[in-house]
Scaffold this active site. Structure first.
Site, PDB file in Angstrom:
ATOM      1  N   GLU A 190       0.742  -1.144  -0.085  1.00  0.00           N
ATOM      2  CA  GLU A 190       0.006  -0.022  -0.068  1.00  0.00           C
ATOM      3  C   GLU A 190       0.993   1.043  -0.300  1.00  0.00           C
ATOM      4  O   GLU A 190       0.451   2.157   0.602  1.00  0.00           O
ATOM      5  CB  GLU A 190      -0.915  -0.086   1.201  1.00  0.00           C
ATOM      6  CG  GLU A 190      -1.983  -0.999   1.025  1.00  0.00           C
ATOM      7  CD  GLU A 190      -2.987  -0.989   2.174  1.00  0.00           C
ATOM      8  OE1 GLU A 190      -2.820  -0.369   3.254  1.00  0.00           O
ATOM      9  OE2 GLU A 190      -4.054  -1.781   2.063  1.00  0.00           O
ATOM     10  N   GLU A 259      -6.675  -7.608  -0.810  1.00  0.00           N
ATOM     11  CA  GLU A 259      -7.185  -7.522   0.520  1.00  0.00           C
ATOM     12  C   GLU A 259      -8.835  -7.087   0.341  1.00  0.00           C
ATOM     13  O   GLU A 259      -9.057  -5.917  -0.065  1.00  0.00           O
ATOM     14  CB  GLU A 259      -6.788  -6.607   1.451  1.00  0.00           C
ATOM     15  CG  GLU A 259      -5.180  -6.865   1.535  1.00  0.00           C
ATOM     16  CD  GLU A 259      -4.481  -5.754   2.752  1.00  0.00           C
ATOM     17  OE1 GLU A 259      -5.327  -4.940   3.396  1.00  0.00           O
ATOM     18  OE2 GLU A 259      -3.645  -5.809   3.007  1.00  0.00           O
TER      19      GLU A 259
END
Length: 853
Positions: A190, A259
């Site tokens: 991320e 995710e």
């Protein structure tokens, strides 16, 4: 029709299976290559649609891993995903730890033993609500280092660790081309969220990280999540609640969801977030409907932040995450079961999904649409069923209206679509699954006495609410306030907590001595003022003592401290503040390791009396015997304030008795519409966490040592040890529901001898392994009212409902019963849509002294 199911394995067969496991070859699979195209990962030359379940190996014990992996596979997972945790694997630079909960090699091998693939997200920054985001604290002390940017000292250390992990996996032959389970790797995590703050150096770092990873020769593809500028040979992937609209940055890359947030984390003093399974299933179905190829649940099992591994700000010890498998390793129903059915339905479509480069889009209404996949491009395929043609055709019908049911026409047939739902048609004709219609059982988990001897089934109901407090043999010892060792040091001003402690302790003492003159006192009295302690910025928790007495506590995230203080004339010892400050890392009890079996006696414990006043900064200990069996164990620390707890030297985590706000929890949760972390909250007005998981492998049969360090005062005599058990099962299904997904694999259906429409729905009940259904508390086939634990008969009721269900289910681990008139002998009320509602009770076979069937 009644279907009996039996999970037991003969003892002789168990021996044979064990021998086979213990001498298995190094290869878990025949070696295979992993590549990809725009549509999917290509495994051994074949495109695959893949379901992945996230399990963080350090958030469970090695003894829990086999069951977690097996339940993931049973639930329909093809892949297991995990981060690696740098600070756990290299707590001291150059000194590696791959043992116990950090035995990554063992975990990956167990996944391979179960025939599952592995997605290893190396990072090495992981976030994950993990302490320091997974970075080892010693990184901070490297001269000139700047984290996660184009910085040579950081890149050198990052490359060294990533190389260590890749080399270890290669040495253990764990990559797919070696016959191992690893099919994907991830570098960074991320980073796109913060890349812009680094400017050009951030862009350079992304390119460097990608080239470094590719240069390691792992032989499997690499991904970067939330990284829209991932370089050409790295697959950029999506992390979010919904990823059905996500497209990678190249038409040559598949759409991967690393995710899928099926829950959310919790903070001390916060409410408990829950994501409805109807919405979660909707998100997954939409992802595959619109061209997705690999989806990973974050988390499939959340687990526990043992020790001090929980990150901040204020993340609780539990990492349950509202996952399909709960913190204790138990299935969370109906989430686990509903998703299992969803996965089975998607797998029925896999042949068509992998064959088509893209779906045919069909608009069915203002907010309704279909995506159709077929094995060849001839339009005639859309006018046949699977039984009529060897060309596979599968369809997804979506209603994204948040409020209204819609009736649509697809291929000449009418379909009713509930709001915010997807219907899956494996043969482009019959509905196998709808995301909004939950047919899976609901399980109700209770806490029961864990300190009692074996009890019989009739006694179980009477004892489930009994208090199981630890015997009244508590002992205590006070932690010295302030500087307790000669190995302290003195500095000008205040130092950063983490810089001093090196993350070896939550605690850091600061002390200074202040002299107050008569003139000072006179000035304060004359001007009606008092001194105030001012600290510009602190985070987490600060406690302030004067002469050993606690005068104030402050908690928060980067808050300014303004604490009035009272000094007497003369010298006073003040913890924190002033110019010359002495510092001491940790607590004396920590340094002496009085929480361990080997060292606890050195503390000089004294007996604690029932009427003793609760005190601050006190260590407590007691011994307890554990209940035999396999049910998970939990300790209730709701009577305590804030501190840490150990069992037999194992750190079970931090505890803190903070209460959630009274508002913000709806009476009911509406799954319809986009989910966010503040939707469907529960636990308002109650302590955020009172139950703390103690893994079975950390316990012995008797004399288990429980040690508590309490900071603010509490009553240890009310601490109790309980079993965490899913005792009650409920299921409710109408006769119009879909047949079991396994019926789609029926040979007569495949051969075209029977139609799926001729097959009947079945209600399914399943206790945890090692448990059997001991009784049926309610059963009604007809028009029952109410919900789980509150069922009642309606105007229509088959009188033999209880006997049919009892005969099929009692004494068994699992059972299935057909929801039809024939299943109950007759039609109790003609012309009325019937429903079967059941409530059953499970009991441990070890508790009642019988063997599982």
């Amino acid at each position: 029709m009644v279907v009996f199911e039996n999970k037991a394995i003969p003892k002789l067969l168990l021996v044979c299976l064990f021998v086979q496991f213990s001498v298995s070859a190094a290869n878990f699979f025949q070696p295979f290559n992993v590549t990809y195209d725009h549509r999917a990962l290509i495994i051994d030359g074949k495109r695959r649609m893949l379901i992945s379940g996230g399990i963080h190996y350090p958030r469970a014990t090695p003894q829990m891993w086999p069951d977690l992996i097996a339940k993931s596979k049973e639930g329909g997972a093809d892949v297991i995903e995990s981060y690696t945790f740098w600070n756990g694997h290299e707590p001291v630079r150059g000194q590696y730890n791959f043992e116990g909960r950090f035995d990554l090699v063992k975990f990956v091998k167990l996944v391979g033993d179960n025939g599952l693939y592995f997605l290893l997200r190396i990072g090495p920054y992981v976030c994950a609500e993990w302490n320091f985001g997974g970075f080892p604290v010693w990184l901070r002390d490297i001269p000139g280092i700047e984290f996660r940017t184009d910085n040579e000292p950081f890149k050198r250390e990052m490359q060294r660790f990533v190389t260590k992990i890749v080399d270890l996996m290669r040495e253990e032959k764990l990559f797919s081309w070696q016959g191992g389970p690893i099919i994907l790797l991830q570098i960074e995590n991320e980073y796109g969220n913060m890349e812009g703050s680094y400017g050009q150096k951030g862009k350079e770092y992304v390119r460097w990280a990608a080239n470094m990873a590719l240069g390691l020769g792992a032989g499997v593809p690499w991904v970067m999540c939330k990284q829209t500028d991932a370089p050409g040979d790295i697959i950029d992937t999506c992390n979010n609640y919904y990823c059905d609209g996500y497209k990678p940055n190249s038409p040559n890359k598949p759409t991967i969801w690393t995710e899928n947030w099926d829950g959310w984390y919790t903070s001390w003093g916060g409410r408990l977030p829950h994501r409805p399974v109807e919405d979660l299933a909707f998100a997954v179905a939409r992802f595959f409907q619109r061209g997705g190829s690999l989806m990973n649940y974050y988390m499939y099992f959340g687990g526990t932040n043992f020790g001090r591994t929980s990150g901040g700000p204020f993340y609780i010890t539990s990492y349950d995450y509202d996952a399909p498998i709960d913190e204790y390793g138990l299935r969370s129903e109906p989430k686990w079961g509903h998703l299992k059915d969803l996965h089975a339905a998607i797998k029925l479509c896999e042949r068509a999904l992998v064959a088509a480069d893209s779906p045919q889009y069909m608009k069915l209404g203002p907010r309704q649409e279909a995506h159709v996949y077929w094995e060849n491009t001839q339009s005639t395929v859309l006018n046949t069923t699977l039984s009529e043609s060897q060309s596979a055709c599968s369809a997804f019908l979506a209603n994204i209206d948040e409020h209204n049911t819609a009736t649509v026409i697809f291929r000449g047939k009418s379909y009713s679509l509930p709001p915010w739902s997807v219907s899956i048609l494996p043969d482009c004709s019959n509905v196998a699954f709808n995301t909004a219609k939950v047919g899976a059982q609901t399980s109700v988990k209770l806490v029961e006495n864990a300190l009692s001897p074996k009890i019989s089934a009739p006694e179980l109901v009477m004892t489930k609410n009994e208090v199981s407090s630890i015997p009244e043999s508590w002992m205590s010892v006070e932690e010295p306030i302030g500087i307790w060792s000669e190995s302290n040091f003195t500095v000008q001003g205040l130092l950063e907590h983490l810089k001093v402690t090196k993350d070896e302790s939550d605690y850091l003492w600061h002390m200074t001595r202040i002299y107050v003159s008569d003139d000072d006192v006179a000035f304060w009295e004359e001007n009606k003022v008092s001194p105030t302690l001012v600290i510009d910025s602190m985070r987490d928790v600060l406690r302030i003592f004067i002469n050993g007495e606690l005068i104030g506590s402050v908690s928060g995230h980067w808050v300014k401290v303004l604490q009035p203080v009272q000094f007497q004339q003369g010298y006073s010892d003040l913890m924190l503040l002033s110019q010359t400050v002495g510092l001491q890392v940790g607590l004396k009890g920590e340094f002496q390791k009085i929480f361990t079996i080997e060292e606890n006696e050195k503390a000089g414990w004294t007996n604690l009396k029932l009427d003793d006043t609760p005190s601050t900064f006190t260590w407590y200990k007691a011994y307890f015997d554990s209940h035999d069996g396999s049910e998970p164990i939990a300790i209730d620390l709701g009577s305590m304030g804030k501190g840490q707890a150990w069992v037999n030297g194992h750190h079970i985590g931090r505890y803190w008795n903070l209460t959630a706000p009274k508002d913000g929890c709806p009476d009911s949760c509406d799954y319809r519409g986009a989910y966010g972390s503040n939707k469907c909250m529960t636990n308002c007005g109650k302590p955020t966490q009172t139950w703390y998981h103690v893994p079975r492998s950390w316990l012995q049969a008797s004399n288990n040592l429980l040690v508590i360090f309490e900071e603010i005062g509490g009553n240890p005599f009310e601490i109790s040890v309980k079993l965490r058990v899913p005792r009650i099962l409920c299921a409710q299904m109408s006769e119009s529901y879909y047949p079991p997904l396994r019926e789609w694999l029926h040979l007569d259906l495949i051969d075209g001898k029977v139609s799926i429409s001729d097959m009947k729905p079945q209600i399914h009940l399943q206790c945890e392994d090692g448990h059997i259904i001991s009784s049926i508390e309610f059963a009604s086939y007809g028009t029952p009212h109410g919900s789980c634990q509150n069922f009642s008969n309606g105007n229509c009721h088959s009188p033999n409902s209880l006997s049919v269900i009892s005969e099929a289910c009692v004494g068994r681990n699992s059972c299935s019963v057909e929801v039809s008139n024939s299943g109950f002998g007759s039609d109790p009320c003609r012309g009325v849509l019937k429903t079967l509602a059941v409530e059953a009770r499970c009991v441990s076979t070890s508790t009642i002294g019988v063997s599982q069937f």
